[in-house]
Design an enzyme around this catalytic site. Structure first.
Site, PDB file in Angstrom:
ATOM      1  N   LYS A  12       0.723  -1.383   0.207  1.00  0.00           N
ATOM      2  CA  LYS A  12       0.001  -0.286  -0.090  1.00  0.00           C
ATOM      3  C   LYS A  12       0.890   1.318  -0.284  1.00  0.00           C
ATOM      4  CE  LYS A  12      -3.687  -1.991   2.720  1.00  0.00           C
ATOM      5  NZ  LYS A  12      -5.194  -2.428   3.017  1.00  0.00           N
ATOM      6  N   TYR A  52     -12.843  -2.145  -3.840  1.00  0.00           N
ATOM      7  CA  TYR A  52     -12.835  -2.191  -2.735  1.00  0.00           C
ATOM      8  C   TYR A  52     -14.755  -2.167  -2.693  1.00  0.00           C
ATOM      9  CZ  TYR A  52      -8.524  -1.684   0.437  1.00  0.00           C
ATOM     10  OH  TYR A  52      -6.828  -2.037   0.849  1.00  0.00           O
ATOM     11  N   ARG A 105       2.705  -6.533   8.760  1.00  0.00           N
ATOM     12  CA  ARG A 105       2.391  -5.674  10.021  1.00  0.00           C
ATOM     13  C   ARG A 105       2.390  -5.068  11.024  1.00  0.00           C
ATOM     14  NH1 ARG A 105      -4.006  -7.257   7.112  1.00  0.00           N
ATOM     15  NH2 ARG A 105      -4.434  -6.360   5.799  1.00  0.00           N
ATOM     16  N   GLU A 129      -9.356 -10.036  -7.451  1.00  0.00           N
ATOM     17  CA  GLU A 129      -8.927  -9.460  -7.271  1.00  0.00           C
ATOM     18  C   GLU A 129      -8.215  -9.356  -8.106  1.00  0.00           C
ATOM     19  OE1 GLU A 129      -7.526  -9.223  -2.906  1.00  0.00           O
ATOM     20  OE2 GLU A 129      -9.786  -8.523  -2.708  1.00  0.00           O
TER      21      GLU A 129
HETATM   22  P1  CMP Z   1      -7.475  -4.642   4.252  1.00  0.00           P
HETATM   23  O1  CMP Z   1      -6.775  -6.011   4.214  1.00  0.00           O
HETATM   24  O2  CMP Z   1      -6.698  -3.726   2.383  1.00  0.00           O
HETATM   25  O3  CMP Z   1      -9.390  -4.500   3.751  1.00  0.00           O
HETATM   26  C1  CMP Z   1      -9.741  -3.914   3.653  1.00  0.00           C
HETATM   27  C2  CMP Z   1      -8.626  -2.247   4.865  1.00  0.00           C
HETATM   28  O4  CMP Z   1      -9.742  -1.222   5.481  1.00  0.00           O
HETATM   29  C3  CMP Z   1      -8.227  -2.955   5.992  1.00  0.00           C
HETATM   30  O5  CMP Z   1      -6.806  -3.965   5.367  1.00  0.00           O
HETATM   31  C4  CMP Z   1      -7.743  -1.884   6.630  1.00  0.00           C
HETATM   32  O6  CMP Z   1      -6.518  -0.787   5.726  1.00  0.00           O
HETATM   33  C5  CMP Z   1      -9.128  -0.505   6.214  1.00  0.00           C
HETATM   34  N1  CMP Z   1      -9.825  -0.568   7.479  1.00  0.00           N
HETATM   35  C6  CMP Z   1     -10.133   0.944   7.872  1.00  0.00           C
HETATM   36  N2  CMP Z   1     -10.977   1.123   9.219  1.00  0.00           N
HETATM   37  C7  CMP Z   1     -11.324  -0.410   9.518  1.00  0.00           C
HETATM   38  C8  CMP Z   1     -11.678  -1.384  10.418  1.00  0.00           C
HETATM   39  N3  CMP Z   1     -12.407  -1.123  11.107  1.00  0.00           N
HETATM   40  N4  CMP Z   1     -12.034  -3.188  10.249  1.00  0.00           N
HETATM   41  C9  CMP Z   1     -11.849  -3.570   9.591  1.00  0.00           C
HETATM   42  N5  CMP Z   1     -10.395  -2.389   7.995  1.00  0.00           N
HETATM   43  C10 CMP Z   1     -10.533  -1.188   8.627  1.00  0.00           C
END
Ligand code: CMP
Length: 136
Positions: A12, A52, A105, A129
């Site tokens: 990212k 998304y 992470r 995806e």
């Molecule tokens: P990702 O795995 O890219 O999928 C969706 C993204 O939403 C997640 O990683 C987080 O970076 C982001 N995100 C922000 N707020 C939340 C939340 N409350 N719960 C889950 N994902 C979140």
């Protein structure tokens, strides 16, 4: 029986901006993933919204899409035995503060939004995806 899968990984904007892409790729390679395809791109906001779309109803959707389109990302197809689950293990929990020691992470994530990597959460979503980014 062998169960080779492909999954989609995104490094990212927060990680690309800190020049962590080579280091993160090394982690995947050392864990036995093959990087089948990769490209560095920057999404428009509307492309991020499409990507998304499963999170469309979530309160964080708008910020999430603004963030993903805020800078270059590195998109990869990763291949390995049980790649979908294996990638999620290497990434660690969505929120870096809940992620286990040794995960990407935990090591590089800044916040739940700037959590450095995305990975497909199921085999079906991996196909969707991968097709989103590599349609040829
Ligand atoms: P990702 O795995 O890219 O999928 C969706 C993204 O939403 C997640 O990683 C987080 O970076 C982001 N995100 C922000 N707020 C939340 C939340 N409350 N719960 C889950 N994902 C979140």
């Amino acid at each position: 029986m062998s169960n080779i899968q492909q999954t989609l990984s995104i490094i990212k904007p927060d990680a690309v901006e800190r020049n962590l892409d080579s280091e993160i790729k090394e982690i995947f390679i050392n864990k036995g993933f093959k990087i089948v395809k990769e490209k560095k791109i920057q999404l428009t906001k509307s492309e991020a919204e499409q990507f998304y779309k499963v999170h469309e109803t979530k309160p964080f959707y708008n910020d999430l899409c603004s963030y993903l389109s805020s800078g270059p990302i590195l998109v990869m197809i990763l291949e390995k035995e049980n790649a979908v689950l294996a990638n999620r293990e290497v990434m660690g929990a969505t929120n870096p503060k809940d992620a286990n020691e040794g995960t990407i992470r935990k090591k590089f994530g800044i916040s739940i939004d700037k959590n450095s990597v995305h990975g497909s959460d199921s085999i079906d979503n991996a196909t969707i995806e991968i097709n989103f980014f590599f349609k040829d």
